[in-house]
Design a protein around this motif. Sequence first.
Motif, PDB file in Angstrom:
ATOM      1  N   PRO A 166       0.295   0.937  -9.778  1.00  0.00           N
ATOM      2  CA  PRO A 166      -0.298   0.241  -8.635  1.00  0.00           C
ATOM      3  C   PRO A 166      -0.333  -1.277  -8.788  1.00  0.00           C
ATOM      4  O   PRO A 166      -0.622  -1.809  -9.853  1.00  0.00           O
ATOM      5  CB  PRO A 166      -1.714   0.822  -8.574  1.00  0.00           C
ATOM      6  CG  PRO A 166      -1.993   1.314  -9.950  1.00  0.00           C
ATOM      7  CD  PRO A 166      -0.684   1.793 -10.478  1.00  0.00           C
TER       8      PRO A 166
ATOM      9  N   THR B  58      -1.729  -3.121  -5.803  1.00  0.00           N
ATOM     10  CA  THR B  58      -2.790  -3.574  -4.903  1.00  0.00           C
ATOM     11  C   THR B  58      -4.147  -3.244  -5.522  1.00  0.00           C
ATOM     12  O   THR B  58      -4.257  -2.333  -6.355  1.00  0.00           O
ATOM     13  CB  THR B  58      -2.690  -2.905  -3.529  1.00  0.00           C
ATOM     14  OG1 THR B  58      -3.000  -1.501  -3.661  1.00  0.00           O
ATOM     15  CG2 THR B  58      -1.294  -3.060  -2.944  1.00  0.00           C
TER      16      THR B  58
ATOM     17  N   ASP C 287       2.255   1.886  -3.457  1.00  0.00           N
ATOM     18  CA  ASP C 287       1.255   2.464  -4.359  1.00  0.00           C
ATOM     19  C   ASP C 287       1.014   3.930  -4.038  1.00  0.00           C
ATOM     20  O   ASP C 287       0.898   4.776  -4.942  1.00  0.00           O
ATOM     21  CB  ASP C 287      -0.058   1.681  -4.256  1.00  0.00           C
ATOM     22  CG  ASP C 287      -0.016   0.351  -4.996  1.00  0.00           C
ATOM     23  OD1 ASP C 287       1.034   0.031  -5.591  1.00  0.00           O
ATOM     24  OD2 ASP C 287      -1.034  -0.371  -4.976  1.00  0.00           O
ATOM     25  N   LEU C 288       0.922   4.253  -2.739  1.00  0.00           N
ATOM     26  CA  LEU C 288       0.717   5.655  -2.344  1.00  0.00           C
ATOM     27  C   LEU C 288       1.889   6.534  -2.771  1.00  0.00           C
ATOM     28  O   LEU C 288       1.708   7.727  -3.058  1.00  0.00           O
ATOM     29  CB  LEU C 288       0.536   5.750  -0.828  1.00  0.00           C
ATOM     30  CG  LEU C 288      -0.808   5.278  -0.262  1.00  0.00           C
ATOM     31  CD1 LEU C 288      -0.733   5.140   1.251  1.00  0.00           C
ATOM     32  CD2 LEU C 288      -1.921   6.241  -0.667  1.00  0.00           C
TER      33      LEU C 288
ATOM     34  N   ILE D 215       0.841  -1.202   0.000  1.00  0.00           N
ATOM     35  CA  ILE D 215       0.000   0.000   0.000  1.00  0.00           C
ATOM     36  C   ILE D 215       0.875   1.249   0.000  1.00  0.00           C
ATOM     37  O   ILE D 215       0.619   2.217  -0.743  1.00  0.00           O
ATOM     38  CB  ILE D 215      -0.952   0.000   1.216  1.00  0.00           C
ATOM     39  CG1 ILE D 215      -2.010  -1.106   1.088  1.00  0.00           C
ATOM     40  CG2 ILE D 215      -1.613   1.366   1.398  1.00  0.00           C
ATOM     41  CD1 ILE D 215      -3.030  -0.887  -0.003  1.00  0.00           C
TER      42      ILE D 215
ATOM     43  N   LEU E 257      -3.228  10.047   0.314  1.00  0.00           N
ATOM     44  CA  LEU E 257      -2.530  10.554  -0.869  1.00  0.00           C
ATOM     45  C   LEU E 257      -2.083  11.994  -0.650  1.00  0.00           C
ATOM     46  O   LEU E 257      -2.779  12.773   0.016  1.00  0.00           O
ATOM     47  CB  LEU E 257      -3.454  10.495  -2.088  1.00  0.00           C
ATOM     48  CG  LEU E 257      -3.668   9.126  -2.741  1.00  0.00           C
ATOM     49  CD1 LEU E 257      -4.790   9.224  -3.779  1.00  0.00           C
ATOM     50  CD2 LEU E 257      -2.380   8.635  -3.402  1.00  0.00           C
TER      51      LEU E 257
ATOM     52  N   GLY F 186      -5.089   0.301  -4.765  1.00  0.00           N
ATOM     53  CA  GLY F 186      -4.321   1.220  -5.603  1.00  0.00           C
ATOM     54  C   GLY F 186      -4.785   1.225  -7.048  1.00  0.00           C
ATOM     55  O   GLY F 186      -4.856   2.281  -7.701  1.00  0.00           O
TER      56      GLY F 186
ATOM     57  N   TYR G 232      -7.457   5.441   1.645  1.00  0.00           N
ATOM     58  CA  TYR G 232      -6.383   5.589   0.656  1.00  0.00           C
ATOM     59  C   TYR G 232      -6.352   7.028   0.133  1.00  0.00           C
ATOM     60  O   TYR G 232      -5.282   7.634   0.025  1.00  0.00           O
ATOM     61  CB  TYR G 232      -6.605   4.608  -0.483  1.00  0.00           C
ATOM     62  CG  TYR G 232      -5.457   4.491  -1.465  1.00  0.00           C
ATOM     63  CD1 TYR G 232      -4.448   3.550  -1.269  1.00  0.00           C
ATOM     64  CD2 TYR G 232      -5.393   5.294  -2.599  1.00  0.00           C
ATOM     65  CE1 TYR G 232      -3.396   3.426  -2.172  1.00  0.00           C
ATOM     66  CE2 TYR G 232      -4.347   5.180  -3.504  1.00  0.00           C
ATOM     67  CZ  TYR G 232      -3.347   4.246  -3.289  1.00  0.00           C
ATOM     68  OH  TYR G 232      -2.315   4.131  -4.182  1.00  0.00           O
TER      69      TYR G 232
END
Length: 505
Positions: A153, A155, A147-148, A144, A201, A158, A197
């Motif tokens: 991405p 996940t 991806d952030l 995670i 960001l 994501g 999520y």
Amino acid sequence: MTARLSLTTLPAALQPVVEPSKIGIVHLGLGAFHRAHQAVFTEEAAILTGETGWGISGISQRSAAVREQLAPQDGLYSVLTRGLGDPSIRVIGSIREVLTAPEDPEAVVARIADPAVSVVTLTVTEKGYRAAVQGGLDLTDPEIQADLAGRAPRTVVGQLAAGLVRRAQTGAGPLTVLSCDNLVANGPFLRRLMEDYAAALPDGKSLIDELEVARFPASMVDRIVPATTDADREEAAGLLGVRDEAVVVAEPFLQWVIEDDFAGPRPGWEKAGAILTGDVAPWEQAKLRMLNATHSMLAYLGALRGYETIAEAVRDEQLAGLANELMTADVIPTLTPPEGLDLTAYGQSVLERFANPALKHRTAQVAMDGSVKLPVRLLGTIRDRLAANAEPRLAGLAVAAWMVYVAGGVDANGNPLKLDDPQANKLQATLADAGITPGLRSRGGGTSLARPAGAPGGAGGIALGATPAAVVDALLGVESIFGADLRENSVFRELLVEQVGSLTE
């Protein structure tokens, strides 16, 4: 060699009705269950409604194995249905594209953002959501975090986030994201993960805005889909006249209950037998707490006794009686049944389905991922029974069986039991810290539940290398599974100590 299933080898009468060039659905998690469930509903809906533009783009989240099975077959595969009579087989053609996320994450994002796509469905199993124990997104998960940080991405959260942001940028229109995994209130649960999520960001405003118009309906799915064997492939080839490397096996029973809350167009799934409703929760609770919980109980108790399949475990009268008592004594008192569902009759149908000898559903397969299955299948029932000042003996026995499975590491015959779990390292470290070494086998007799009743004393049993209390305290202390409330509940702890003792010698 027998020709392989494809559009050119399939007779005209069996050609897929879904138009090959039209993708309207993206599915994340292209495993056997999706191919035996949602893809079948989609194909049947196309036949019954004449709306043939709902092709599925299937996304494999891990390996390229599914793509290698399906791509040479033009996306075609068969469903081999095993009931009490002769098996039947049907070719499904609703999957019109297969992508592998690790190889081409950008293609996954682009497909989710495609304005022709209005629905994304998911079967990524409980662990695929990467949730924290308190229910939100696990922001400490390294995948995670990656991806952030802006990588392409990998996940599912994501992937959905990147696709939704791109839809906002291009004006592709709102999206319906339909979870089909065994999670409580799976749609709202996934929405919360997406909101967590977005909040994490650096600039999550466009995602937050898109989440405002996206819909996350809840759903409940049900069909037993065991792992496919070489013998299944051989039988499918005999029935089809061509070789199918992607055949899936399933029982005749098929159910899908969907919250009627969509952001845009969707297939006419209700024409194919899906139930559209304003409230999925009663259906979901009945299935999770009765069918799925009983499945897990039989998997752990059956594996400890050395049974390879769930059907073998159900044919053991003692285990079948315990499974029935779990539903009638512990689960049913916690449920409000949906209109028209007789819970007692439903419980009997569950055991009848599990006993289907034609389905070789392995206990080891059902026993996988216990750390994420127990909270949604059993611990809710346990908490409700404790809150009602009732002792959850049968639900507790299922948890105790999991503990012996994890801490013992072998069945009653001394055969190893594989721990296939996303928290396997944590569980093994916890046991090691407590001085417990899995894999021991006792030499003595005794008539524990871990051994079939009447087995000769020399058959041996499970030895934990520690007292039942030590095992319970170690595993009950894993807060990511049990939380602080169950860890500190003396009634539950004492019950587990008694039952772990009854399962061992």
